[in-house]
Design an enzyme around this catalytic site. Structure first.
Site, PDB file in Angstrom:
ATOM      1  CD  GLU A 228       3.492   1.333   3.387  1.00 30.54           C
ATOM      2  OE1 GLU A 228       4.415   0.855   3.676  1.00 30.54           O
ATOM      3  OE2 GLU A 228       2.950   2.081   4.149  1.00 30.54           O
ATOM      4  CB  CYS A 262       6.857  -6.012   2.955  1.00 31.67           C
ATOM      5  SG  CYS A 262       5.563  -5.674   4.057  1.00 31.67           S
TER       6      CYS A 262
END
Ligand code: NAP
Length: 455
Positions: A228, A262
């Site tokens: 990720e 993110c």
């Protein structure tokens, strides 16, 4: 060697932690593996009982846990409390759903019986970032432990207090003593830990650079990875969008966690007809954000997590300005001690500027003007990343088509900012990584999908 926790609001040292030696890491992994061998025999019902206990511990101690987070990485206290609640939610979610997600699936073949079983892999290494220091860990740990695995956490070096608090939550919730363990170590210890024969797989949430390194090491040892990584999420604002809503959602997404998310809206891509109106609303909203002490309940933006990260962000802003971006707000370093960076707005951003192509990990909003819808989609996809994306338009069917078929990203939202949710799979494409967390897909990442065939 030692790990230091430093409060980014005033640069005061909070604690110093001795790193684990290689022998201690080896012993921790061996004990975790033994715990896993016993845990894999434990029923789903008992596993769920302990996970629910972890969630109730977090709800009972929200304030105390939130404080550790706010002190170690500067998250505004209100957001730290919400993060703890979200961790409790993901525990409840997997406690309720893991049994059905991992139930054996019968398959009709020529055999008298054939089915798919989902077996745990063993010890999983999690290399985690500081930005959501509880949430990132729980969204991996809740499904992994429910699947019968053990977990070794190598957290970011600046949030060891959070890492140890998480270990304590699992211990108190009655999980076997060594099933979830934190190893306080710097990134130098990651390679040897991945190569340990009892470590079966690795999950990393962090930068693309760290992802490349971890994937290369794990690949050479034939160990599965879930990555990720970073993102540069585009938010497209079409000419028929509700501009007020779009501006509000864009600013909210960009500024959550002081811009260190993110899936923050990292590029606002606005078609020219509505660009001025949109910019005006963004200026207004950003001017009213409460920027200050992260311990104040009213604060929406606090300090960044570390001064080196703040300096890196400032450098990206300055390089963008030198290349022609206009700075409508912020863009200067604060005199105050600590990792402070005021909300900053860059407009007239174009190809060739750091603000166009690099991930800006802090409270800096970027506006890019597009000629029309087609141009906006082209700019949105003109990135090496592919984590989230959003489209704003009053024509929802048309926006859905763009979200579904035209944008390269792991999750695309319409008329809303992108967020993670235990019920929805989460992850990216391209340099944003691979594999999925959350939902059914997350729990199936670290299992052996095993075929059983009985003639
Ligand atoms: P980072 O520097 O990559 O650190 C993340 C973790 O990786 C830390 O535990 C770090 O350890 C370790 N690490 C760093 N370099 C490594 C290497 N070469 N080999 C092995 N491990 C290494 O990232 P960050 O600055 O903490 O986090 C920000 C980044 O994470 C952003 O790019 C953000 O977009 C991304 N992120 C992605 C997601 C997602 O779900 N896609 C979620 C959150 C954040 P040390 O702390 O000891 O260096």
């Amino acid at each position: 060697m030692a790990l230091r926790s430093i409060n980014p609001a005033d640069n005061q040292e909070l604690a110093v932690y001795e790193e684990f030696t290689a022998e201690k890491i080896d012993q921790t992994i061996r004990l975790a593996n033994e715990a896993h061998l016993a845990w894999r025999e434990v029923s789903m019902g008992i596993r769920a009982y302990h996970l629910m206990k972890a969630s109730s511990i977090m709800r009972r101690r929200t304030r105390q846990l939130a404080l550790i987070m706010t002190q170690e990485m500067g998250k505004p206290i209100r957001e730290s409390e919400s993060e703890i609640e979200k961790c409790a939610w993901v525990c409840d979610y997997y406690a309720e759903n893991a049994a059905s997600f991992l139930a054996a699936e019968q398959i009709r073949t020529e055999a008298s019986k054939s089915f798919i079983a989902f077996e745990p892999l063993g010890v999983i290494l999690a290399v985690m970032p500081w930005n959501f220091p509880f949430w990132q860990v729980f969204r991996f740990a809740a499904p992994s432990l429910m699947a019968g695995n053990a977990a070794i956490l190598k957290h970011a070096s600046n949030v060891t207090g959070c890492a140890l608090a998480i270990e304590e939550i699992f211990r108190e919730a009655g999980f076997p003593e060594h099933l979830f363990r934190t190893i306080p170590v710097g990134s130098h210890a990651v390679e040897s830990t991945i190569r340990h024969s009892l470590v079966r797989a690795v999950t990393l949430t962090g930068s693309t650079e760290a992802g490349k390194s971890v994937a290369a090491i794990a690949g050479s040892a034939i160990k599965k990875t879930v990555l990720e990584l970073g993102g540069s999420d585009p938010y497209i604002i079409l000419k028929d969008a509700n501009i007020e809503l779009a501006a509000e959602q864009c600013v909210k997404s960009r500024m959550i966690n002081t811009g260190q998310s993110c899936i923050a809206a990292k590029r606002f891509i606005v078609v020219k007809e509505v660009a001025d109106d949109f910019t005006e609303k963004v200026v207004d909203l950003m001017g009213n954000i409460h920027f200050g002490d992260p311990m104040d309940e009213n604060t929406a933006i606090g300090p960044m997590a570390r001064t080196d990260l703040r300096d890196e962000l400032h450098d990206q802003v300055l390089r963008s300005i030198v290349s022609g971006a206009k700075c409508l707000m912020g863009g200067v370093l604060h005199k105050r001690v600590g990792a402070w960076y005021a909300p900053t707005l860059l407009t007239d951003v174009a190809e060739g500027m750091p603000a166009y192509s690099e991930e800006l990990f802090g409270p800096v909003a970027v506006i890019i003007r597009a000629e029309d819808e087609e141009d906006a989609i082209r700019i949105a996809n003109d990135t090496s990343f592919g984590l989230g994306a959003a489209v704003f338009s009053e024509d929802v069917t048309h926006a859905e088509d763009i979200a579904w078929r035209k944008l390269n990203a792991g999750c695309c939202f319409v008329n809303s900012f992108v967020r993670s949710d235990p019920r929805l799979p989460f992850g990216g494409v391209g340099e944003s990584g691979y594999g999925r967390e959350l939902a059914l897909f997350g729990i199936r990442e670290f299992v052996n999908i095993k075929t059983i065939y009985i003639q």
